[in-house]
Enzyme design. Structure first.
Site, PDB file in Angstrom:
ATOM      1  N   SER A  84       0.826  -1.205   0.000  1.00 33.28           N
ATOM      2  CA  SER A  84       0.000   0.000   0.000  1.00 33.28           C
ATOM      3  C   SER A  84       0.868   1.266   0.000  1.00 33.28           C
ATOM      4  CB  SER A  84      -0.952  -0.058   1.207  1.00 33.28           C
ATOM      5  OG  SER A  84      -1.935   0.940   1.108  1.00 33.28           O
ATOM      6  N   ASP A 121     -10.053  -4.399  -4.722  1.00 33.82           N
ATOM      7  CA  ASP A 121      -9.535  -3.496  -3.691  1.00 33.82           C
ATOM      8  C   ASP A 121     -10.427  -2.255  -3.637  1.00 33.82           C
ATOM      9  OD1 ASP A 121      -8.015  -1.721  -2.113  1.00 33.82           O
ATOM     10  OD2 ASP A 121      -6.119  -2.518  -2.868  1.00 33.82           O
ATOM     11  N   HIS A 134      -8.006  -5.135  -0.189  1.00 34.38           N
ATOM     12  CA  HIS A 134      -6.763  -4.437   0.176  1.00 34.38           C
ATOM     13  C   HIS A 134      -6.058  -5.265   1.245  1.00 34.38           C
ATOM     14  CE1 HIS A 134      -4.257  -0.920  -0.128  1.00 34.38           C
ATOM     15  NE2 HIS A 134      -4.205  -0.794   1.183  1.00 34.38           N
TER      16      HIS A 134
END
Length: 236
Positions: free
Chosen positions: A122, A177, A209
């Site tokens: 991320s 996601d 995610h």
């Protein structure tokens, strides 16, 4: 909070002779210890190697705008979680300086720069792309899991005026996601490719995610490919 001397840095030491290093940057609000534990849970084992040291630093706590200014362990601030706004350059650059100290520490310990990989999950993947493509184009490679760069990213601007050989990028993204949209990751990959980066992009259907076992196994294989064990030279 974050110091190259080793405070708040978790390390998975190599089982044998240390000849290469991976710097793995956690996502927003996590810690080095947290992402290491998460990987271990998903893989049912540590991301560990015979010859590679894996370093998990923790970001310093700072006010984070998407959380209404609450303190969070984030690598940099964002105006919002979107690919359509300016980057928070000041905080990104100050963290590039700190992480450069970590790279220099490895070099001081005898690891060649082209035997160091940087990457993360991320926000950590985004941070790694800034670090490598703007400041350390001689590292072995970059990986970004569920990550993206803003449309007007300084990374793109830096690569437009660049003619050196760039580190290879390994990117993975879940198709569902909801936090970092799949299309943002895909667009980042296409743009970097158009600017001369050799980049792979692996899509994971039905992945939110998060990290997934087969994704981490693909990453492990790629790390091995980029940082193979060195043959010990013997003088006969």
């Amino acid at each position: 909070i974050f110091h190259p001397s080793g405070s708040l840095i978790f390390v998975a030491s190599p089982a044998g002779r240390h000849t290469a290093s991976v710097i793995f940057l956690h996502g927003s609000g996590d810690t080095g210890q947290g992402v290491r534990a998460w990987i271990k849970q998903v893989l049912s084992q540590d991301l560990a190697f015979q010859h590679i040291k894996v370093i998990y630093p923790t970001a310093p706590a700072r006010p984070y705008t998407p959380m209404k200014g609450a303190l969070s362990t984030v690598w940099f601030d964002r105006y919002k979680i979107s690919n359509d706004c300016p980057e928070h350059i000041e905080t990104i650059d100050s963290m590039c300086k700190l992480l450069t100290e970590l790279i220099n520490e490895e070099i001081k310990n005898g690891i060649q720069k082209d035997r160091i990989l940087v990457g993360g999950f991320s926000m950590g993947g985004c941070m790694a792309m800034h670090l490598a493509y703007r400041y350390h184009q001689d590292v072995a490679g970059v990986f970004a899991l569920s990550s993206f760069l803003n449309k007007t990213s300084l990374v793109y601007q830096a690569l437009r005026t660049n003619d050196s050989i760039l580190p290879e990028l390994f990117q993975c993204h879940g198709t569902i996601d909801e936090l970092v949209l799949y299309s943002w990751g895909e667009e980042t990959n296409k743009t970097l490719k158009s600017l001369g980066v050799t980049a792979s992009f692996l899509s994971f259907p039905n992945l939110y995610h998060e990290l997934k076992k087969d994704e981490l196994e693909e990453l492990r294989t790629w790390i091995f490919k980029k940082l193979p064990e060195e043959m010990i030279k013997t003088n006969k």
